[in-house]
Design an enzyme around this catalytic site. Structure first.
Site, PDB file in Angstrom:
ATOM      1  N   GLU A 322       0.843  -1.316  -0.168  1.00  0.00           N
ATOM      2  CA  GLU A 322       0.110  -0.049   0.044  1.00  0.00           C
ATOM      3  C   GLU A 322       0.909   1.097  -0.066  1.00  0.00           C
ATOM      4  O   GLU A 322       1.342   1.417   0.939  1.00  0.00           O
ATOM      5  CB  GLU A 322      -0.955  -0.149   1.117  1.00  0.00           C
ATOM      6  CG  GLU A 322      -1.922  -1.152   1.328  1.00  0.00           C
ATOM      7  CD  GLU A 322      -2.822  -1.314   2.409  1.00  0.00           C
ATOM      8  OE1 GLU A 322      -3.749  -0.386   2.541  1.00  0.00           O
ATOM      9  OE2 GLU A 322      -2.622  -2.173   3.201  1.00  0.00           O
ATOM     10  N   LYS A 325       0.614   4.432   2.641  1.00  0.00           N
ATOM     11  CA  LYS A 325       0.618   4.178   4.037  1.00  0.00           C
ATOM     12  C   LYS A 325       1.590   5.317   4.618  1.00  0.00           C
ATOM     13  O   LYS A 325       2.631   5.291   4.106  1.00  0.00           O
ATOM     14  CB  LYS A 325       0.974   3.023   4.504  1.00  0.00           C
ATOM     15  CG  LYS A 325      -0.403   1.829   4.370  1.00  0.00           C
ATOM     16  CD  LYS A 325      -0.260   1.097   5.477  1.00  0.00           C
ATOM     17  CE  LYS A 325      -1.691   0.921   5.962  1.00  0.00           C
ATOM     18  NZ  LYS A 325      -1.684  -0.121   7.071  1.00  0.00           N
ATOM     19  N   GLU A 331       5.868  -0.114   6.494  1.00  0.00           N
ATOM     20  CA  GLU A 331       4.349   0.164   6.408  1.00  0.00           C
ATOM     21  C   GLU A 331       3.825  -0.279   5.045  1.00  0.00           C
ATOM     22  O   GLU A 331       2.696  -0.446   4.556  1.00  0.00           O
ATOM     23  CB  GLU A 331       4.050   1.458   7.242  1.00  0.00           C
ATOM     24  CG  GLU A 331       4.169   1.323   8.496  1.00  0.00           C
ATOM     25  CD  GLU A 331       3.115   0.364   9.237  1.00  0.00           C
ATOM     26  OE1 GLU A 331       1.856   0.289   8.769  1.00  0.00           O
ATOM     27  OE2 GLU A 331       3.488  -0.203  10.041  1.00  0.00           O
TER      28      GLU A 331
END
Ligand SMILES: *[C@@H]1O[C@H](CO)[C@@H](O)[C@H](O)[C@H]1NC(C)=O
Ligand SMILES: *[C@@H]1O[C@H](CO)[C@@H](O)[C@H](O)[C@H]1NC(C)=O
Ligand SMILES: *[C@@H]1O[C@H](CO)[C@@H](O)[C@H](O)[C@H]1NC(C)=O
Length: 386
Positions: A322, A325, A331
């Site tokens: 992702e 993020k 992350e």
């Protein structure tokens, strides 16, 4: 032999049918693990493509952080089981608003899309927002009441996902205890779970423990690789991995507060394939080992040392990397897949590392779903590029 047959069958099928049709051709039973479908990215495929991807992988449980109607619609009729979320604690404490939300965001998708749980908030008790902590249980109660009023109470559970940081003690597992300052929230929360019969959800990342103390935490122990394990002196149970120790610590902590009646499920666990320079251990081999080994154990139906008959239940984090993020590089890099559908790594299901292992017989009943998983990856890789 069987692997080859499945591969050629899948490859040929692929030539003539779409990804969705490949799925109906898949004969293996569904995998037993779930996956978190986070969407903090600007480059993800359409939910209908994701639906095809997950079906080809035989993943039949998905956790969302919201109740995105586009996703819930795309999975109608697939049989995939959903946990949906709502983090608007303040509004949910209002019984009327909770009811409107359930009526608009959950009820319309049932039964075509199998929504079986609503999570209210995410890691609220390990945060710093005391107003949110105070709203957590009232919000869960409102959602439960809304489900009762709408006739959905037996069909949809209500829970919330916690960080393992709500534990003050997690080792040895038998000494597991919640933080004392959180007892005022956790005791009534456990009473609620016991009353309505919903599971206690934990987000557990042995990666964080390793990253914090790579010198003292054993890498094989956190990655489910062979290691001597550690014995809990109070129970004599031996733990060969940190995740199971954390689960049993939660059971012990609940028992210390009078609850042996609540099931623990892992709502998130995973390992990043990339990180910043100071994020020790965030790399592809470790991520592939962690998720690959975990999925094999789940497929084998393993329980924890304390509860050997209760199969460990996990939602892997996450389906996709992702890119939006916030936070450290790790992350953004928990995904099993890149947004274009290419696997980030092969999860060790390349027959080579799977078959010759001395423990193969333990997993023989699961070799089919896992090999199908690999084939699914291959098929989908091809499907996305055709
Ligand atoms: C709370 O509900 C109101 C509608 O009743 C909505 O306008 C508002 O956006 C909600 N609050 C949040 C934080 O979503
Ligand atoms: C609700 O949670 C309980 C406890 O984990 C479980 O036995 C039950 O099957 C769940 N209900 C649904 C609809 O998933
Ligand atoms: C654990 O094992 C030791 C040595 O075998 C034994 O003395 C002790 O009683 C055991 N404790 C429990 C709780 O089983």
């Amino acid at each position: 032999m069987e692997l080859c047959a499945i591969f050629f069958f899948s490859a040929f099928t692929l030539l003539f049918f779409s990804a969705n049709d490949v799925v109906s051709a898949a004969t293996a039973p569904p995998l037993k693990f779930g996956i978190n479908y986070g969407q903090i990215a600007n480059n993800l495929p359409h939910p209908t493509q994701v639906s095809g991807l997950l079906q080809a992988l035989s993943v039949n449980r998905v956790k969302l952080y919201d109740a995105d109607p586009a996703v819930l619609t795309a999975f109608a009729g697939t049989g995939v089981e959903f946990i949906v979320g709502n983090e608007d604690l303040h509004n949910l404490t209002d019984a009327r608003k909770a009811r409107v939300w359930v009526a608009q965001h959950v009820q319309p998708f049932l039964p075509a899309t199998r929504i079986t749980c609503v999570t209210v908030g995410n890691e609220v008790l390990s945060g710093k927002d005391t107003a949110a902590m105070q709203s957590l249980l009232p919000a869960m109660q409102s959602v439960h009441q809304a489900l009762v009023d709408l006739g959905l109470a037996g069909k949809v559970n209500v829970s919330t996902a916690h960080s393992v940081n709500i534990l003050a003690t997690s080792y040895p597992p038998s000494a597991g205890a919640f933080r004392e300052d959180l007892a005022q929230y956790i005791q009534p929360l456990l009473n609620f779970h016991g009353e309505v019969g919903s599971p206690f959800l934990i987000n557990a990342y042995p990666f964080f423990a390793y990253k914090a103390s790579p010198g003292s935490v054993s890498l094989p122990y956190v990655l489910f690789e062979p290691n001597p394990g550690v014995r809990d002196p109070a129970t004599n149970l031996t733990y060969d991995n940190m995740l199971y120790a954390q689960i049993d610590a939660v059971y012990a902590a609940m028992k210390a507060m009078g609850h042996a009646d609540i099931t623990v499920r892992i709502s998130e666990t995973g390992w990043p394939s990339r990180g910043d320079a100071d994020e020790v251990g965030a790399n592809v081999p470790n991520a592939a080992a962690y998720n690959g080994n975990l999925i094999k154990r789940i497929a084998a139906g393993e329980g924890t040392p304390l509860k050997p008959d209760v199969p460990v239940d996990v939602f892997v984090f996450a389906l996709f990397n992702e890119d939006m993020k916030p936070g450290p590089a790790s992350e953004k890099n928990y995904g099993l897949f890149y947004p274009n559908g290419t696997p980030v790594y092969n999860i060790g299901f390349d027959g080579a590392s799977f078959s010759p292992s001395p423990t193969t017989s333990t997993f023989s009943s699961s070799s089919r779903p896992t090999s199908t998983f690999l084939m699914g990856v291959v098929v989908l890789l091809a499907a996305f590029f055709l």
